[in-house]
Design a protein around this motif. Structure first.
Motif, PDB file in Angstrom:
ATOM      1  N   TYR A   1      43.547  41.061  34.605  1.00  9.30           N
ATOM      2  CA  TYR A   1      43.384  39.610  34.692  1.00  9.30           C
ATOM      3  C   TYR A   1      44.732  39.020  34.334  1.00  9.30           C
ATOM      4  O   TYR A   1      45.271  39.303  33.260  1.00  9.30           O
ATOM      5  CB  TYR A   1      42.328  39.189  33.672  1.00  9.30           C
ATOM      6  CG  TYR A   1      41.974  37.716  33.618  1.00  9.30           C
ATOM      7  CD1 TYR A   1      40.733  37.276  34.047  1.00  9.30           C
ATOM      8  CD2 TYR A   1      42.852  36.774  33.086  1.00  9.30           C
ATOM      9  CE1 TYR A   1      40.376  35.931  33.962  1.00  9.30           C
ATOM     10  CE2 TYR A   1      42.504  35.432  33.001  1.00  9.30           C
ATOM     11  CZ  TYR A   1      41.259  35.015  33.437  1.00  9.30           C
ATOM     12  OH  TYR A   1      40.916  33.693  33.349  1.00  9.30           O
ATOM     13  N   SER A   2      45.304  38.225  35.248  1.00 10.30           N
ATOM     14  CA  SER A   2      46.639  37.699  34.959  1.00 10.30           C
ATOM     15  C   SER A   2      46.834  36.282  35.458  1.00 10.30           C
ATOM     16  O   SER A   2      46.133  35.806  36.335  1.00 10.30           O
ATOM     17  CB  SER A   2      47.714  38.601  35.575  1.00 10.30           C
ATOM     18  OG  SER A   2      47.729  38.482  36.982  1.00 10.30           O
ATOM     19  N   GLU A   3      47.822  35.648  34.841  1.00 14.31           N
ATOM     20  CA  GLU A   3      48.361  34.374  35.300  1.00 14.31           C
ATOM     21  C   GLU A   3      49.856  34.601  35.451  1.00 14.31           C
ATOM     22  O   GLU A   3      50.586  34.640  34.456  1.00 14.31           O
ATOM     23  CB  GLU A   3      48.079  33.273  34.277  1.00 14.31           C
ATOM     24  CG  GLU A   3      48.632  31.934  34.694  1.00 14.31           C
ATOM     25  CD  GLU A   3      48.569  30.903  33.574  1.00 14.31           C
ATOM     26  OE1 GLU A   3      49.218  29.867  33.749  1.00 14.31           O
ATOM     27  OE2 GLU A   3      47.920  31.139  32.549  1.00 14.31           O
ATOM     28  N   PRO A   4      50.309  34.825  36.681  1.00 14.79           N
ATOM     29  CA  PRO A   4      51.726  35.144  36.896  1.00 14.79           C
ATOM     30  C   PRO A   4      52.644  33.979  36.525  1.00 14.79           C
ATOM     31  O   PRO A   4      52.201  32.835  36.519  1.00 14.79           O
ATOM     32  CB  PRO A   4      51.796  35.416  38.399  1.00 14.79           C
ATOM     33  CG  PRO A   4      50.402  35.706  38.820  1.00 14.79           C
ATOM     34  CD  PRO A   4      49.529  34.908  37.908  1.00 14.79           C
TER      35      PRO A   4
ATOM     36  N   SER B   1      41.942  21.332  27.351  1.00 12.96           N
ATOM     37  CA  SER B   1      42.477  20.505  28.438  1.00 12.96           C
ATOM     38  C   SER B   1      41.769  20.887  29.738  1.00 12.96           C
ATOM     39  O   SER B   1      41.071  21.892  29.808  1.00 12.96           O
ATOM     40  CB  SER B   1      43.996  20.694  28.562  1.00 12.96           C
ATOM     41  OG  SER B   1      44.286  22.039  28.860  1.00 12.96           O
ATOM     42  N   LYS B   2      41.976  20.077  30.753  1.00  9.82           N
ATOM     43  CA  LYS B   2      41.363  20.323  32.061  1.00  9.82           C
ATOM     44  C   LYS B   2      42.428  20.838  33.009  1.00  9.82           C
ATOM     45  O   LYS B   2      43.538  20.296  33.058  1.00  9.82           O
ATOM     46  CB  LYS B   2      40.774  19.020  32.611  1.00  9.82           C
ATOM     47  CG  LYS B   2      40.051  19.199  33.943  1.00  9.82           C
ATOM     48  CD  LYS B   2      39.622  17.887  34.567  1.00  9.82           C
ATOM     49  CE  LYS B   2      38.646  17.146  33.704  1.00  9.82           C
ATOM     50  NZ  LYS B   2      38.091  15.954  34.366  1.00  9.82           N
ATOM     51  N   VAL B   3      42.082  21.884  33.763  1.00 11.42           N
ATOM     52  CA  VAL B   3      42.987  22.416  34.778  1.00 11.42           C
ATOM     53  C   VAL B   3      42.228  22.589  36.089  1.00 11.42           C
ATOM     54  O   VAL B   3      41.014  22.803  36.097  1.00 11.42           O
ATOM     55  CB  VAL B   3      43.624  23.769  34.358  1.00 11.42           C
ATOM     56  CG1 VAL B   3      44.411  23.629  33.073  1.00 11.42           C
ATOM     57  CG2 VAL B   3      42.599  24.873  34.240  1.00 11.42           C
ATOM     58  N   HIS B   4      42.968  22.469  37.193  1.00  9.21           N
ATOM     59  CA  HIS B   4      42.437  22.747  38.528  1.00  9.21           C
ATOM     60  C   HIS B   4      43.304  23.870  39.089  1.00  9.21           C
ATOM     61  O   HIS B   4      44.531  23.851  38.931  1.00  9.21           O
ATOM     62  CB  HIS B   4      42.546  21.516  39.431  1.00  9.21           C
ATOM     63  CG  HIS B   4      41.865  20.309  38.871  1.00  9.21           C
ATOM     64  ND1 HIS B   4      40.496  20.199  38.790  1.00  9.21           N
ATOM     65  CD2 HIS B   4      42.370  19.161  38.352  1.00  9.21           C
ATOM     66  CE1 HIS B   4      40.180  19.029  38.260  1.00  9.21           C
ATOM     67  NE2 HIS B   4      41.301  18.381  37.979  1.00  9.21           N
ATOM     68  N   GLY B   5      42.675  24.840  39.727  1.00  8.68           N
ATOM     69  CA  GLY B   5      43.475  25.949  40.216  1.00  8.68           C
ATOM     70  C   GLY B   5      42.791  26.799  41.254  1.00  8.68           C
ATOM     71  O   GLY B   5      41.736  26.449  41.800  1.00  8.68           O
ATOM     72  N   VAL B   6      43.424  27.946  41.496  1.00 10.00           N
ATOM     73  CA  VAL B   6      42.946  28.931  42.463  1.00 10.00           C
ATOM     74  C   VAL B   6      43.013  30.303  41.807  1.00 10.00           C
ATOM     75  O   VAL B   6      43.988  30.628  41.121  1.00 10.00           O
ATOM     76  CB  VAL B   6      43.824  28.937  43.741  1.00 10.00           C
ATOM     77  CG1 VAL B   6      43.421  30.064  44.682  1.00 10.00           C
ATOM     78  CG2 VAL B   6      43.760  27.606  44.450  1.00 10.00           C
ATOM     79  N   ALA B   7      41.985  31.094  42.016  1.00  8.06           N
ATOM     80  CA  ALA B   7      41.985  32.486  41.563  1.00  8.06           C
ATOM     81  C   ALA B   7      41.877  33.384  42.786  1.00  8.06           C
ATOM     82  O   ALA B   7      41.074  33.126  43.686  1.00  8.06           O
ATOM     83  CB  ALA B   7      40.822  32.744  40.620  1.00  8.06           C
ATOM     84  N   MET B   8      42.706  34.417  42.821  1.00  6.34           N
ATOM     85  CA  MET B   8      42.624  35.473  43.834  1.00  6.34           C
ATOM     86  C   MET B   8      41.932  36.648  43.168  1.00  6.34           C
ATOM     87  O   MET B   8      42.317  37.047  42.054  1.00  6.34           O
ATOM     88  CB  MET B   8      44.017  35.885  44.317  1.00  6.34           C
ATOM     89  CG  MET B   8      44.743  34.816  45.095  1.00  6.34           C
ATOM     90  SD  MET B   8      43.914  34.340  46.625  1.00  6.34           S
ATOM     91  CE  MET B   8      43.794  35.896  47.508  1.00  6.34           C
TER      92      MET B   8
ATOM     93  N   SER C   1      37.889  43.753  39.944  1.00  5.30           N
ATOM     94  CA  SER C   1      38.901  44.719  39.477  1.00  5.30           C
ATOM     95  C   SER C   1      40.242  44.033  39.224  1.00  5.30           C
ATOM     96  O   SER C   1      41.032  44.518  38.411  1.00  5.30           O
ATOM     97  CB  SER C   1      39.071  45.860  40.483  1.00  5.30           C
ATOM     98  OG  SER C   1      39.563  45.367  41.719  1.00  5.30           O
ATOM     99  N   HIS C   2      40.501  42.932  39.914  1.00  7.24           N
ATOM    100  CA  HIS C   2      41.755  42.182  39.746  1.00  7.24           C
ATOM    101  C   HIS C   2      41.470  40.689  39.837  1.00  7.24           C
ATOM    102  O   HIS C   2      40.726  40.263  40.725  1.00  7.24           O
ATOM    103  CB  HIS C   2      42.774  42.557  40.825  1.00  7.24           C
ATOM    104  CG  HIS C   2      43.215  43.978  40.760  1.00  7.24           C
ATOM    105  ND1 HIS C   2      42.458  45.011  41.251  1.00  7.24           N
ATOM    106  CD2 HIS C   2      44.334  44.529  40.238  1.00  7.24           C
ATOM    107  CE1 HIS C   2      43.095  46.150  41.049  1.00  7.24           C
ATOM    108  NE2 HIS C   2      44.230  45.884  40.432  1.00  7.24           N
ATOM    109  N   TRP C   3      42.067  39.937  38.949  1.00 11.42           N
ATOM    110  CA  TRP C   3      41.922  38.476  38.925  1.00 11.42           C
ATOM    111  C   TRP C   3      43.314  37.916  38.678  1.00 11.42           C
ATOM    112  O   TRP C   3      43.946  38.219  37.662  1.00 11.42           O
ATOM    113  CB  TRP C   3      40.981  38.070  37.807  1.00 11.42           C
ATOM    114  CG  TRP C   3      40.796  36.594  37.581  1.00 11.42           C
ATOM    115  CD1 TRP C   3      41.739  35.703  37.161  1.00 11.42           C
ATOM    116  CD2 TRP C   3      39.585  35.857  37.729  1.00 11.42           C
ATOM    117  NE1 TRP C   3      41.201  34.450  37.037  1.00 11.42           N
ATOM    118  CE2 TRP C   3      39.863  34.522  37.382  1.00 11.42           C
ATOM    119  CE3 TRP C   3      38.297  36.197  38.118  1.00 11.42           C
ATOM    120  CZ2 TRP C   3      38.893  33.528  37.409  1.00 11.42           C
ATOM    121  CZ3 TRP C   3      37.335  35.213  38.137  1.00 11.42           C
ATOM    122  CH2 TRP C   3      37.633  33.895  37.794  1.00 11.42           C
TER     123      TRP C   3
END
Length: 171
Positions: A78-81, A133-140, A149-151
């Motif tokens: 699980y990552s945030e690049p 806080s509030k965030v808007h985003g995209v997850a692959m 298996s991957h986020w």
């Protein structure tokens, strides 16, 4: 008599040969069907992907770290690049999601759009997440054996609600 006996022997052998051939073909057909059924169990559909993503959101929304973590494989990443967040494995994700004690404040996750490529077992979703806080985003998301298996997620912090955040680019 010799020719008649030979013809009778061929008649007797031929049914046995045919039985063996039918049994062999039946066994091959059964093995192929079982193999294909096994492959089907390993892959999920777009509808199952939607349910899996909702299970993660439900776990976070209810403060149930186990429910959310169980949606991930034992070796999930699980990552945030590029290197903002990186968690490896279900046990580490369980702790990140709040563990047995839970998070100090409530999390709120909602999906806006989910898409899934059944052949590749890769999906994506637009989301809004609130935790302080509030965030808007995209997850692959990559799925293996019916679990994540991957986020990999990308997001922007914003006080705007989703409709205002996306502005004129609605679909």
């Amino acid at each position: 008599m010799g020719v008649q006996n030979a013809a009778l022997m061929l008649i007797r052998v031929k049914p046995d040969f045919m039985k063996k051939r039918v049994l062999l073909l039946s066994a091959l057909t059964l093995l192929t069907a079982l193999s294909m059924a096994g492959d089907k169990k390993k892959k999920i559909t777009a509808m199952e992907f939607d349910r899996l993503m909702q299970l993660v959101a439900d776990g976070w929304n209810k403060g149930d770290a186990r429910k959310a973590a169980d949606c991930f494989t034992e070796t999930a990443i699980y990552s945030e690049p590029p290197d903002k967040q990186l968690y490896k494995g279900r046990a580490e994700l369980f702790r990140f999601f709040g563990g047995n004690e839970g998070r100090k404040s409530a999390m709120k996750m909602s999906w806006h759009h989910l898409v899934f490529n059944e052949q590749e077992q890769i999906g994506a979703g637009e989301f809004t997440f609130e935790f302080g806080s509030k965030v808007h985003g995209v997850a692959m998301i990559k799925v293996a054996e019916g679990k994540i298996s991957h986020w990999r997620e990308y997001w922007y912090e914003s006080d705007l609600d989703w409709e205002k955040f996306i502005g004129e680019n609605k679909f």
